[in-house]
Design a protein around this motif. Structure first.
Motif, PDB file in Angstrom:
ATOM      1  N   ARG A 126      35.014  22.318  51.790  1.00 46.28           N
ATOM      2  CA  ARG A 126      35.983  23.729  51.955  1.00 46.28           C
ATOM      3  C   ARG A 126      36.503  23.821  50.496  1.00 46.28           C
ATOM      4  NH1 ARG A 126      37.470  25.805  57.118  1.00 46.28           N
ATOM      5  NH2 ARG A 126      39.447  26.432  56.200  1.00 46.28           N
ATOM      6  N   LYS A 127      37.096  22.610  50.081  1.00 41.40           N
ATOM      7  CA  LYS A 127      37.777  22.903  48.758  1.00 41.40           C
ATOM      8  C   LYS A 127      37.107  23.110  47.544  1.00 41.40           C
ATOM      9  CE  LYS A 127      41.075  20.123  46.120  1.00 41.40           C
ATOM     10  NZ  LYS A 127      42.023  18.782  46.045  1.00 41.40           N
ATOM     11  N   ILE A 128      35.615  22.352  47.552  1.00 48.19           N
ATOM     12  CA  ILE A 128      35.060  22.687  46.110  1.00 48.19           C
ATOM     13  C   ILE A 128      33.961  23.997  46.585  1.00 48.19           C
ATOM     14  CG2 ILE A 128      34.769  20.153  45.909  1.00 48.19           C
ATOM     15  CD1 ILE A 128      32.003  20.288  46.891  1.00 48.19           C
ATOM     16  N   SER A 129      34.002  24.599  47.589  1.00 46.25           N
ATOM     17  CA  SER A 129      33.200  25.785  48.146  1.00 46.25           C
ATOM     18  C   SER A 129      33.747  26.741  47.214  1.00 46.25           C
ATOM     19  CB  SER A 129      33.208  26.202  49.383  1.00 46.25           C
ATOM     20  OG  SER A 129      34.611  26.728  49.889  1.00 46.25           O
ATOM     21  N   GLN A 130      35.068  26.736  46.993  1.00 45.17           N
ATOM     22  CA  GLN A 130      35.655  27.895  46.187  1.00 45.17           C
ATOM     23  C   GLN A 130      35.478  27.839  44.514  1.00 45.17           C
ATOM     24  OE1 GLN A 130      37.360  29.962  47.877  1.00 45.17           O
ATOM     25  NE2 GLN A 130      36.752  28.730  49.627  1.00 45.17           N
ATOM     26  N   GLU A 131      34.892  26.453  44.120  1.00 45.69           N
ATOM     27  CA  GLU A 131      34.618  26.313  42.920  1.00 45.69           C
ATOM     28  C   GLU A 131      33.060  26.847  42.417  1.00 45.69           C
ATOM     29  OE1 GLU A 131      36.615  24.998  40.613  1.00 45.69           O
ATOM     30  OE2 GLU A 131      37.954  24.191  41.860  1.00 45.69           O
ATOM     31  N   HIS A 132      32.341  26.985  43.387  1.00 50.31           N
ATOM     32  CA  HIS A 132      30.881  27.562  43.537  1.00 50.31           C
ATOM     33  C   HIS A 132      30.871  28.990  43.074  1.00 50.31           C
ATOM     34  CE1 HIS A 132      29.982  24.090  45.556  1.00 50.31           C
ATOM     35  NE2 HIS A 132      28.542  24.215  45.110  1.00 50.31           N
ATOM     36  N   CYS A 133      29.969  29.597  42.162  1.00 47.81           N
ATOM     37  CA  CYS A 133      29.887  31.042  41.996  1.00 47.81           C
ATOM     38  C   CYS A 133      29.091  31.615  43.363  1.00 47.81           C
ATOM     39  CB  CYS A 133      29.320  31.091  40.735  1.00 47.81           C
ATOM     40  SG  CYS A 133      27.754  30.846  40.738  1.00 47.81           S
ATOM     41  N   PRO A 134      29.074  32.998  43.178  1.00 43.94           N
ATOM     42  CA  PRO A 134      28.397  33.495  44.646  1.00 43.94           C
ATOM     43  C   PRO A 134      27.034  33.118  44.577  1.00 43.94           C
ATOM     44  CG  PRO A 134      29.905  35.198  43.663  1.00 43.94           C
ATOM     45  CD  PRO A 134      30.041  33.770  42.571  1.00 43.94           C
ATOM     46  N   VAL A 135      26.216  32.949  43.410  1.00 49.91           N
ATOM     47  CA  VAL A 135      24.742  32.574  43.194  1.00 49.91           C
ATOM     48  C   VAL A 135      24.757  31.141  43.644  1.00 49.91           C
ATOM     49  CG1 VAL A 135      22.977  32.123  41.856  1.00 49.91           C
ATOM     50  CG2 VAL A 135      24.466  34.105  41.596  1.00 49.91           C
ATOM     51  N   SER A 165      33.516  29.766  57.807  1.00 50.60           N
ATOM     52  CA  SER A 165      34.605  30.828  56.951  1.00 50.60           C
ATOM     53  C   SER A 165      34.807  30.648  55.780  1.00 50.60           C
ATOM     54  CB  SER A 165      35.772  30.523  58.078  1.00 50.60           C
ATOM     55  OG  SER A 165      36.441  29.314  57.624  1.00 50.60           O
ATOM     56  N   VAL A 166      34.563  29.614  55.092  1.00 52.43           N
ATOM     57  CA  VAL A 166      34.616  29.680  53.582  1.00 52.43           C
ATOM     58  C   VAL A 166      33.643  30.202  52.694  1.00 52.43           C
ATOM     59  CG1 VAL A 166      36.379  27.714  53.689  1.00 52.43           C
ATOM     60  CG2 VAL A 166      33.951  27.263  53.535  1.00 52.43           C
ATOM     61  N   CYS A 167      32.332  30.111  53.375  1.00 51.12           N
ATOM     62  CA  CYS A 167      31.171  30.747  52.416  1.00 51.12           C
ATOM     63  C   CYS A 167      30.788  32.233  53.056  1.00 51.12           C
ATOM     64  CB  CYS A 167      30.195  29.944  52.619  1.00 51.12           C
ATOM     65  SG  CYS A 167      29.554  29.674  54.334  1.00 51.12           S
ATOM     66  N   TYR A 168      31.223  32.458  54.183  1.00 50.43           N
ATOM     67  CA  TYR A 168      30.874  33.953  54.647  1.00 50.43           C
ATOM     68  C   TYR A 168      31.493  35.050  53.792  1.00 50.43           C
ATOM     69  CZ  TYR A 168      30.102  37.897  57.793  1.00 50.43           C
ATOM     70  OH  TYR A 168      29.880  38.928  58.616  1.00 50.43           O
ATOM     71  N   PRO A 169      32.387  35.258  53.218  1.00 49.12           N
ATOM     72  CA  PRO A 169      33.058  36.396  52.590  1.00 49.12           C
ATOM     73  C   PRO A 169      32.232  36.544  51.114  1.00 49.12           C
ATOM     74  CG  PRO A 169      34.843  35.242  53.386  1.00 49.12           C
ATOM     75  CD  PRO A 169      33.723  34.469  53.448  1.00 49.12           C
ATOM     76  N   ARG A 170      31.463  35.516  50.576  1.00 47.92           N
ATOM     77  CA  ARG A 170      31.029  35.467  49.309  1.00 47.92           C
ATOM     78  C   ARG A 170      29.457  35.342  49.348  1.00 47.92           C
ATOM     79  NH1 ARG A 170      33.194  30.798  46.496  1.00 47.92           N
ATOM     80  NH2 ARG A 170      32.721  31.829  44.700  1.00 47.92           N
ATOM     81  N   VAL A 171      28.631  35.681  50.569  1.00 43.87           N
ATOM     82  CA  VAL A 171      27.451  35.988  50.291  1.00 43.87           C
ATOM     83  C   VAL A 171      26.844  37.093  50.826  1.00 43.87           C
ATOM     84  CG1 VAL A 171      27.158  33.369  50.903  1.00 43.87           C
ATOM     85  CG2 VAL A 171      27.289  34.981  52.650  1.00 43.87           C
ATOM     86  N   SER A 172      25.651  37.502  50.510  1.00 44.01           N
ATOM     87  CA  SER A 172      24.927  38.555  50.771  1.00 44.01           C
ATOM     88  C   SER A 172      24.954  39.032  52.354  1.00 44.01           C
ATOM     89  CB  SER A 172      23.530  38.665  50.217  1.00 44.01           C
ATOM     90  OG  SER A 172      22.842  37.819  50.856  1.00 44.01           O
ATOM     91  N   SER A 173      24.530  40.185  52.929  1.00 46.92           N
ATOM     92  CA  SER A 173      24.612  40.844  54.123  1.00 46.92           C
ATOM     93  C   SER A 173      23.562  39.900  54.784  1.00 46.92           C
ATOM     94  CB  SER A 173      24.451  42.220  54.180  1.00 46.92           C
ATOM     95  OG  SER A 173      23.299  42.630  53.494  1.00 46.92           O
TER      96      SER A 173
END
Length: 570
Positions: A126-135, A165-173
């Motif tokens: 969860r912590k390092i997910s925030q370090e990933h860019c959207p791509v 929940s940590v990746c949902y807001p930052r991915v495509s529809s």
């Protein structure tokens, strides 16, 4: 390879031909990663960042991480330390651009059998997910979540629940739709452990979803989980209810949430009802005043009267917050009509009494005291001594709120009755209670109201009650004036030195030593000393011992007075 680094073999060797001794400690740490001794491996794992710094970002990515991934099969404490370390490794692998290199070892850790290791791996993911860019999130992280969600073992599927929940807001529809489908699947998983994990993350997942999907997806999942055959799943759905209720418009709450919440409040499992009681203040704030008045007040009444003591206790702990959060226009009416009549169980009554000052602010002490008085009296005489002990502890609070007149009229008799309780802990607490009451109401009140009753117990046929007189005198001497001690208490203590029971006589010696510093020198010499000298020759060894102790203390006190007098003369 990393294994060869320790030996100094090839271009990767840490200890090259020039024999750079400065790198030797790092080589030792690397070697210890493979040591048979668990403690040495653990020590090395905890210094993983030091090894990574020495290797550099490229070798950390290409050698250290693959090595760690291949050696995941280890003791739980080593794996736990590794899972924690990897969550702080972003800069050690070259920054956010390469953070996806940390996913393989953490993915393996998220599937192990030990729960605490999996939880720590998920926390680091969860912590390092925030370090990933959207791509990178779509290319590297989201496929990891899918693999975990569709894994053969329940361990991987439970871990996946904490990552949606940590990746949902930052991915495509398109990817969002896939994530929602995976979450739905896990909510109906065959394994109860997976459904529990999904239920525990339902509220968190709801918070990142669009409102339309909350209504169309989350509500149906919430309803299903709240009706699950396992009560451990149903109680976690109650926790999610708080988050869901805060997301929905007020007009949707009654139809979408309240039927399920009502069902949970009356669940056949006490654990589910306990969770409703435990979360009641949060639920109250989430649903608002109107639903609270119509639905939550009756539910709260039932929880306060629940057949399980644990549920009643949990509800009792929420009485203060529940009353404070009621709408002001009908707060007093709800408390008087719906809450106070439920004050029948000890846990509830004690909780209201412990928060008396807060409840008093709402409805006024006179009205409250008349409602609570029967409950207080009943608690004071409860068959369970721990309940009696608890109400004693609240007596000073009651005294401060009710005032001296009401206290003397209604509660003084109770306080005196506790002094002759058959349980020693009650008698001891009642003695301390008297001291606190004197602090509240003053020495004049003590002289007129308490002291005569205490001293009257010196003639009680039960020697335990006579001893309580001495304990009370010891305690009251801390707060009563010297005149009361000399004129009222001392004569009684001296008379009790002739008691037939040795336990009473040696407690007389201890009491004389306690109150001695507050007695005038002349009285001490003329009245106290002869009694102590007599007790010092008593046939009972304990009486002799404590009398001699008191005489020794008297001598020290006498010498101290001489020093004070000499100092005054100078």
């Amino acid at each position: 390879s990393l294994n060869a680094a320790v030996q100094g073999e090839g271009p990767c060797g840490l200890l090259g031909a020039d024999g750079d001794d400065s790198l030797y400690p790092i080589a030792v740490l690397i070697d210890e990663l493979r040591n048979e001794d668990v403690q040495l491996r653990l020590n090395s794992i905890k210094k993983l960042s030091t090894i990574a710094l020495a290797l550099g970002v490229e070798r950390t990515r290409t050698e250290l991480l693959p090595f760690l991934t291949d050696t995941i099969y280890d003791e739980d404490e080593v794996l736990l330390a590794l899972a924690e370390q990897l969550g702080n490794f972003t800069m050690l692998v070259g920054g956010p651009e390469y953070v996806h290199c940390l996913l393989p070892p953490l993915e393996s850790l998220a599937t192990v059998e030990e729960t605490v290791v999996r939880d720590k791996a998920v926390e680091s993911l969860r912590k390092i997910s925030q370090e990933h860019c959207p791509v990178d999130l779509e290319v590297h992280f989201e496929p990891l979540v899918k693999r975990l969600a569709s894994g053969d073992w329940f361990t991987s599927r439970t871990s996946a629940c904490g990552l949606f929940s940590v990746c949902y807001p930052r991915v495509s529809s398109t990817v969002k739709a896939e994530i929602r489908q995976h979450f739905r699947t896990l909510c109906s998983d065959d394994t109860p452990m997976v459904r529990r994990a999904a239920a525990s993350k339902l509220g968190e997942f709801a918070k990142v979803l669009e409102l339309d999907y909350v209504k169309s997806d989350i509500i149906s999942l919430f309803t299903a989980l709240a009706s699950d055959e396992q009560d451990s799943v149903r109680l976690l759905a109650v926790e999610a209810c708080v988050s869901i209720a805060t997301l929905l418009p007020q007009e949707d709450l009654e139809t979408l949430v309240m039927p399920t919440l009502r069902q949970a409040a009356e669940d056949k499992s006490w654990r589910v009802r306990y969770m409703v009681a435990d979360k009641f203040s949060e639920l109250q704030k989430a649903v608002g005043p109107e639903i609270t008045k119509n639905d939550l007040v009756p539910a709260f009444q039932n929880l306060l009267k629940d057949c399980e003591a644990e549920v009643r206790a949990a509800a009792a702990n929420k009485v203060k917050e529940f009353c404070e959060n009621l709408p002001e226009d009908n707060r007093e009416q709800i408390i008087m009509t719906h809450i106070l009549p439920c004050v029948k169980c000890p846990e509830v009554r004690l909780n209201i009494i412990s928060n008396l000052d807060c409840v008093n602010e709402v409805i006024g002490i006179r009205q409250l005291s008349q409602s609570l008085l029967p409950a207080i009296v009943e608690l004071a005489e409860d068959a369970k001594w721990r309940v009696r002990l608890a109400i004693i502890e609240y007596m000073p609070l009651l005294a401060g709120q009710l005032g001296v007149e009401f206290f003397d009229e209604k509660l003084n008799t109770l306080c005196m009755a506790w002094l002759i309780d058959h349980v020693y802990a009650i008698r001891e607490a009642a003695t301390c209670n008297l001291m606190k009451l004197v602090d509240k109401f003053g020495t004049e009140w003590a002289q007129n109201t308490i002291v005569p009753k205490v001293l009257g117990m010196a003639n009680d046929p039960n020697y335990l009650h006579r001893m309580t007189t001495l304990f009370c005198i010891n305690a009251l001497s801390e707060t009563c004036g010297d005149e009361i001690i000399t004129k009222q208490m001392l004569p009684v203590v001296l008379k009790m030195s002739n008691d037939q029971v040795a336990n009473v006589r040696f407690n007389v010696a201890k009491s004389l030593q306690k109150i001695g510093p507050k007695i005038e020198k002349g009285v001490l010499q003329a009245e106290v000393k002869p009694v102590l000298e007599k007790l010092a020759t008593d046939q009972d060894m304990d009486v002799k011992y404590f009398a001699q102790e008191a005489l020794s203390g008297e001598k020290k006190l006498f010498h101290r007075w001489i020093q004070i007098l000499n100092a005054d003369d100078k």
